[in-house]
Design an enzyme around this catalytic site. Sequence first.
Site, PDB file in Angstrom:
ATOM      1  N   GLY A  71       0.823  -1.205   0.000  1.00 31.08           N
ATOM      2  CA  GLY A  71       0.000   0.000   0.000  1.00 31.08           C
ATOM      3  C   GLY A  71       0.858   1.257   0.000  1.00 31.08           C
ATOM      4  N   ASN A 150      -7.528   4.027   9.328  1.00 32.74           N
ATOM      5  CA  ASN A 150      -6.984   2.810   9.929  1.00 32.74           C
ATOM      6  C   ASN A 150      -7.106   2.790  11.450  1.00 32.74           C
ATOM      7  OD1 ASN A 150      -5.038   4.900   8.946  1.00 32.74           O
ATOM      8  ND2 ASN A 150      -3.693   3.902  10.441  1.00 32.74           N
ATOM      9  N   GLN A 178      -7.715   0.298   3.907  1.00 32.57           N
ATOM     10  CA  GLN A 178      -8.522  -0.290   4.992  1.00 32.57           C
ATOM     11  C   GLN A 178      -9.959  -0.584   4.568  1.00 32.57           C
ATOM     12  OE1 GLN A 178      -7.532  -1.451   7.809  1.00 32.57           O
ATOM     13  NE2 GLN A 178      -5.486  -0.569   7.992  1.00 32.57           N
ATOM     14  N   SER A 198      -3.804  -2.791  -0.319  1.00 32.36           N
ATOM     15  CA  SER A 198      -2.696  -3.578   0.238  1.00 32.36           C
ATOM     16  C   SER A 198      -3.194  -4.989   0.527  1.00 32.36           C
ATOM     17  CB  SER A 198      -2.205  -2.919   1.523  1.00 32.36           C
ATOM     18  OG  SER A 198      -1.290  -3.765   2.169  1.00 32.36           O
ATOM     19  N   GLY A 199      -2.426  -5.990   0.067  1.00 35.30           N
ATOM     20  CA  GLY A 199      -2.861  -7.382   0.211  1.00 35.30           C
ATOM     21  C   GLY A 199      -3.045  -7.834   1.644  1.00 35.30           C
ATOM     22  N   HIS A 200      -2.119  -7.423   2.525  1.00 35.67           N
ATOM     23  CA  HIS A 200      -2.132  -8.039   3.863  1.00 35.67           C
ATOM     24  C   HIS A 200      -3.252  -7.539   4.764  1.00 35.67           C
ATOM     25  CE1 HIS A 200       0.063  -4.978   6.470  1.00 35.67           C
ATOM     26  NE2 HIS A 200       0.318  -4.489   5.265  1.00 35.67           N
ATOM     27  N   CYS A 324       1.795   1.077  12.728  1.00 34.17           N
ATOM     28  CA  CYS A 324       3.037   1.614  12.168  1.00 34.17           C
ATOM     29  C   CYS A 324       3.630   2.673  13.074  1.00 34.17           C
ATOM     30  CB  CYS A 324       2.769   2.202  10.787  1.00 34.17           C
ATOM     31  SG  CYS A 324       1.788   1.123   9.759  1.00 34.17           S
TER      32      CYS A 324
HETATM   33  N1  PLP Z   1      -2.718   3.113   4.154  1.00 36.25           N
HETATM   34  C1  PLP Z   1      -3.429   2.738   5.227  1.00 36.25           C
HETATM   35  C2  PLP Z   1      -4.742   3.403   5.514  1.00 36.25           C
HETATM   36  C3  PLP Z   1      -2.945   1.730   6.059  1.00 36.25           C
HETATM   37  O1  PLP Z   1      -3.652   1.362   7.129  1.00 36.25           O
HETATM   38  C4  PLP Z   1      -1.691   1.130   5.775  1.00 36.25           C
HETATM   39  C5  PLP Z   1      -1.117   0.113   6.672  1.00 36.25           C
HETATM   40  O2  PLP Z   1      -1.409   0.064   7.839  1.00 36.25           O
HETATM   41  C6  PLP Z   1      -1.006   1.552   4.618  1.00 36.25           C
HETATM   42  C7  PLP Z   1      -1.549   2.545   3.840  1.00 36.25           C
HETATM   43  C8  PLP Z   1       0.312   0.941   4.241  1.00 36.25           C
HETATM   44  O3  PLP Z   1       0.128  -0.323   3.637  1.00 36.25           O
HETATM   45  P1  PLP Z   1       1.353  -1.350   3.531  1.00 36.25           P
HETATM   46  O4  PLP Z   1       1.586  -1.891   4.896  1.00 36.25           O
HETATM   47  O5  PLP Z   1       0.910  -2.387   2.566  1.00 36.25           O
HETATM   48  O6  PLP Z   1       2.509  -0.567   3.013  1.00 36.25           O
END
Ligand code: PLP
Length: 392
Positions: A71, A150, A178, A198-200, A324
Amino acid sequence: MKLVYVDNNATTRVEDEVLEEMLPYFKEHYGNPSSIHTFGRQVANKMDLARERVANILGADTSEIVFTSCGTESNNNAIHCSLEAHPERRHVITTKVEHPAVLNVCKYFGKQGYEVTELGVDKDGMLDLEELRDSIKDTTAIVSIMHANNETGIIFPIEEIGEIVKEKGVLFHCDAVQAIGKIPVNLKNSHIDLLSISGHKLHAPKGVGVLYIRKGVRIDPLLIGGHQEDNRRSGTENVPYIIGLGKACELADGFVKEEQTTVRRLRDKLEKGMKDKISNVVIIGENSDRLPNTSCVSFEYIEGEAILLLLDMVGIASSSGSACTTGSAEPSHVLQAMGVPPAASRGTIRFSLSKYNTDDEIDYILEKLGPIIKRLQDLSPLFEDSQITAKE
Ligand code: PLP
């Protein structure tokens, strides 16, 4: 010890069917999808299916799907490339509550001399759409606004936002990391030009993502090299993960209706139980449209990190704000933007559920959480003071 995972906005478990589809593409079908021999073609065909499945969940065309590594890459790509494609426009609009994968990219461009507008939110986490309309100028290159937050799960009205942005003829990027799989998203009649996945976050593995690029939108690629992904993202594709993501999208598309009932019921049960059993509980964004799986709860006058650790000791995995940013003592930028007072934002915990959670697990959380909060409140001089003030 019983283990309960309620941190699905941080990451999700890979679904069995997803893993099964991926496995042959490590050992048996390991060709490069750009090769024209049988090994390559087999893999390319399966990747086409994955692209179709991703396009289906979005109501998009397969030509609009570009596979990326995550993502974060999709967000970087969208913003970076829009600015490069329109060098005469040096203004970016975003919001104060974006994930760092958007916010910090915008801040980076701010340091490079671009003008950056960060729109604020009200106490319910909502944007003022008139303020958005007024902020768009002739120099605006891109508006980047997330679909669902998120940390709080609060959903922005991206259809309305898209209409405003479109009226002004500006590119609209949406971080839907999300949202996908948790609420229905259909890009067919929307005004979204670029969208990140984002896949995960939807039961595919970590390390694979998508950037949707609407047909006709011209953006220069961030990664330059070979001709993969129709010259829009160079680098040999991460085939097994892309195949996994395709399957996960197919499964998520089939489950998204149930997410609104089954998962929402469990989340609502958790919130009701907390409010009934625990004092000084505030559900963040309770009056707003929210993701069905997310509960961001503030327990006033105690520390979120302490709650997190004590929950972990009884096998419950949750999060204190964005995964994060966990580890930093700073109060969450999202809660700050909503004007949540520090006494409440410091004691905030996010529970994010998935299809794998059960009623028993919610009962277990409620059984363990009450005594943990009580113990921490008893130890907190600030809580004691607040009770005395409340009685006065
Ligand atoms: N955007 C949002 C709203 C997210 O919650 C996250 C990850 O927590 C990301 C972007 C980043 O995604 P990735 O972990 O695949 O880089």
